[in-house]
Design a protein around this motif. Structure first.
Motif, mmCIF file in Angstrom:
data_model
loop_
_atom_site.group_PDB
_atom_site.id
_atom_site.type_symbol
_atom_site.label_atom_id
_atom_site.label_comp_id
_atom_site.label_asym_id
_atom_site.label_seq_id
_atom_site.Cartn_x
_atom_site.Cartn_y
_atom_site.Cartn_z
ATOM 1 N N SER A 70 8.419 -5.876 2.898
ATOM 2 C CA SER A 70 9.111 -5.700 4.465
ATOM 3 C C SER A 70 10.011 -5.215 5.196
ATOM 4 N N ASP A 71 10.900 -5.174 3.471
ATOM 5 C CA ASP A 71 12.584 -4.825 4.028
ATOM 6 C C ASP A 71 12.677 -3.169 3.902
ATOM 7 N N VAL A 72 11.519 -2.533 3.213
ATOM 8 C CA VAL A 72 11.860 -1.213 3.052
ATOM 9 C C VAL A 72 11.639 -0.781 4.913
ATOM 10 N N ASP A 73 10.149 -1.672 5.189
ATOM 11 C CA ASP A 73 9.252 -0.799 6.781
ATOM 12 C C ASP A 73 10.123 -1.123 7.723
ATOM 13 N N LYS A 74 10.501 -2.289 7.519
ATOM 14 C CA LYS A 74 11.836 -1.939 8.633
ATOM 15 C C LYS A 74 13.272 -1.322 8.597
ATOM 16 N N ASP A 75 13.209 -0.624 7.150
ATOM 17 C CA ASP A 75 14.623 0.149 7.683
ATOM 18 C C ASP A 75 14.167 1.170 6.636
ATOM 19 N N PRO A 76 13.250 2.094 6.515
ATOM 20 C CA PRO A 76 13.254 3.175 5.370
ATOM 21 C C PRO A 76 13.940 4.362 5.607
ATOM 22 N N LEU A 77 14.877 4.182 6.317
ATOM 23 C CA LEU A 77 15.901 5.133 6.063
ATOM 24 C C LEU A 77 17.103 4.608 4.830
ATOM 25 N N LYS A 78 17.247 3.310 5.093
ATOM 26 C CA LYS A 78 17.865 2.162 4.006
ATOM 27 C C LYS A 78 17.677 2.071 3.027
ATOM 28 N N ALA A 79 16.330 2.489 2.635
ATOM 29 C CA ALA A 79 15.968 2.143 1.471
ATOM 30 C C ALA A 79 15.525 3.785 1.023
ATOM 31 N N PHE A 80 15.803 4.996 1.628
ATOM 32 C CA PHE A 80 15.300 5.994 0.687
ATOM 33 C C PHE A 80 16.803 6.495 0.224
ATOM 34 N N HIS A 81 17.564 6.022 0.837
ATOM 35 C CA HIS A 81 19.047 5.618 0.312
ATOM 36 C C HIS A 81 19.336 5.384 -0.305
ATOM 37 N N VAL A 82 18.876 4.244 -0.913
ATOM 38 C CA VAL A 82 19.222 2.816 -2.424
ATOM 39 C C VAL A 82 18.423 4.054 -2.988
ATOM 40 N N ASN A 83 16.914 4.093 -2.407
ATOM 41 C CA ASN A 83 16.146 3.978 -3.681
ATOM 42 C C ASN A 83 15.766 5.504 -4.347
ATOM 43 N N SER A 128 -0.985 10.181 -14.702
ATOM 44 C CA SER A 128 -1.719 10.091 -13.359
ATOM 45 C C SER A 128 -1.126 10.269 -11.975
ATOM 46 N N PRO A 129 -1.693 11.304 -10.912
ATOM 47 C CA PRO A 129 -0.698 11.969 -10.387
ATOM 48 C C PRO A 129 0.041 10.622 -9.015
ATOM 49 N N LEU A 130 1.082 10.643 -8.824
ATOM 50 C CA LEU A 130 1.543 10.118 -7.934
ATOM 51 C C LEU A 130 1.231 9.850 -6.569
ATOM 52 N N ASN A 131 0.300 8.781 -5.865
ATOM 53 C CA ASN A 131 -0.246 8.619 -4.797
ATOM 54 C C ASN A 131 0.008 7.222 -4.007
ATOM 55 N N PRO A 132 1.735 7.067 -3.824
ATOM 56 C CA PRO A 132 2.053 6.134 -3.232
ATOM 57 C C PRO A 132 1.124 5.772 -1.596
ATOM 58 N N VAL A 133 0.867 4.756 -1.738
ATOM 59 C CA VAL A 133 0.126 4.194 -0.378
ATOM 60 C C VAL A 133 1.886 3.324 0.341
ATOM 61 N N SER A 134 2.409 2.760 -0.428
ATOM 62 C CA SER A 134 3.444 2.550 0.865
ATOM 63 C C SER A 134 4.461 3.437 1.209
ATOM 64 N N THR A 135 5.945 2.967 2.094
ATOM 65 C CA THR A 135 6.758 3.269 2.223
ATOM 66 C C THR A 135 7.650 3.064 0.595
ATOM 67 N N TYR A 136 7.898 1.520 0.138
ATOM 68 C CA TYR A 136 8.795 1.500 -1.111
ATOM 69 C C TYR A 136 8.303 2.795 -2.507
ATOM 70 N N GLY A 137 7.038 2.354 -2.575
ATOM 71 C CA GLY A 137 6.073 3.431 -3.245
ATOM 72 C C GLY A 137 6.916 5.297 -3.209
ATOM 73 N N VAL A 138 6.558 5.209 -2.334
ATOM 74 C CA VAL A 138 7.561 6.969 -1.918
ATOM 75 C C VAL A 138 9.319 7.144 -2.422
ATOM 76 N N THR A 139 9.176 6.772 -1.761
ATOM 77 C CA THR A 139 11.162 5.860 -2.553
ATOM 78 C C THR A 139 10.850 6.285 -3.119
ATOM 79 N N LYS A 140 10.098 4.563 -4.338
ATOM 80 C CA LYS A 140 10.496 5.051 -5.747
ATOM 81 C C LYS A 140 9.369 6.634 -6.492
#
Length: 307
Positions: A70-83, A128-140
């Motif tokens: 929920s935090d990642v989805d609210k601020d994906p740019l911050k999540a990118f910067h952190v993760n 296995s292929p990387l195929n994240p479905v969440s924004t959090y998963g994308v940043t990780k």
């Protein structure tokens, strides 16, 4: 610091894994000193200054992350910067400040969210292929990819641990087990609780097992990607029923809506190959929530997040 002391730098030391590290790392036959990062992981200068001021560092555990979806989805740019950028800052600081001979062993705490869950039971391997479905998963996943670049191109001794589902009383109430506890605990008498996703499975591991795994990887100076789980596909419905029993809420009926059914579990052959055989025990997973009335601190939430 004595010459026999093993020094390990830690980012994210105040998080769930950081606190578990200090509690569960075995000091048998080792004099270990942990040096916590106190700066801003998004700031390259903070990371550089921290690493340069540790006289002799043997290992580096990178736990710092922005996790609740929920935090990642609210601020994906911050999540990118952190993760993502935060991981890159760690890797670049090591590349710039150490030689091949002096670089500490680096552990990157990743997640099973980099894989895609499916409608059928599956045991994913590290290839296995990387195929994240969440924004959090994308940043990780982006952080994982940078780690592989620095491992292959710059020969940094990097171990990436893709950690599967775990739970702890210190997690946010939106996580699956804390949320289940709150829902069942606060349910009216004779309630019928309809919960999405309970027909699915996850691979659960305790924080103690995670730290034991990381310690063995450190001792063996393992390099590459490792799934960290138990290799057991655990029914989420069974987890919910066990929570109900531990709360003494036999009056509550738990009903799966039959929707949002997903499966994700780890193939842990690589862990087995280095001598680790973690097993799943539902009571061990849940007991920490029911010691010293810890459930009283878990508040209700409107949505159960399956992670």
């Amino acid at each position: 610091m004595s010459s026999n002391t093993i020094c390990i730098g830690v980012t994210g030391s105040t998080g769930v894994l950081g606190r578990a590290l200090f509690k569960n790392w075995s000091h048998a036959n080792q004099n270990v000193e942990f040096v916590s990062f106190k700066g801003d992981i998004k700031n390259q200068s903070d990371v550089n200054d921290w690493l340069c001021n540790i006289p002799k560092i043997n290992g580096l555990l990178h736990f710092a992350a922005m996790v609740p979806t929920s935090d990642v989805d609210k601020d994906p740019l911050k999540a990118f910067h952190v993760n993502t950028l935060g991981t890159l800052n760690i890797l670049e600081a090591c590349r710039l400040n150490f030689t091949k001979e002096t670089c500490p062993w680096i552990f990157i705490a990743s997640t099973s969210h980099v894989y895609a869950s499916t409608s059928q039971k599956q045991f994913v391997t590290e290839t296995s292929p990387l195929n994240p479905v969440s924004t959090y998963g994308v940043t990780k996943a982006q952080g994982d990819q940078w780690a592989e670049v620095y491992r292959s191109k710059y020969n940094l001794p990097i171990c990436t641990g893709r950690i599967f589902s775990y739970s702890d009383p210190n997690q946010a109430a939106s996580f699956f087990i804390p949320s289940l506890i709150a829902k069942i605990k606060d349910a009216p008498a004779d309630a019928r609780l309809e919960i999405r996703g309970l027909d699915g499975t996850r691979d659960f591991i305790t924080v103690q097992q995670i730290i034991e795994t990381i310690q063995l990887l450190f001792l063996q100076k393992a390099i590459g990607i490792f799934n960290i789980g138990t290799g057991t596909a655990v029914s989420l419905f069974d987890i919910a029923q066990s929570v109900r029993e531990k709360l003494g809420r036999s009056d509550v009926t738990i009903i799966s809506t039959g929707t949002d059914t997903h499966h994700l579990a780890a193939n842990i052959q690589k862990l087995n190959d280095i001598g680790l055989h973690p097993t799943f025990n539902i009571n061990t997973l849940l007991d920490s929530f029911f010691i010293d009335n810890q459930t009283s601190s878990i508040s209700s939430t409107n949505k159960t997040v399956i992670n």
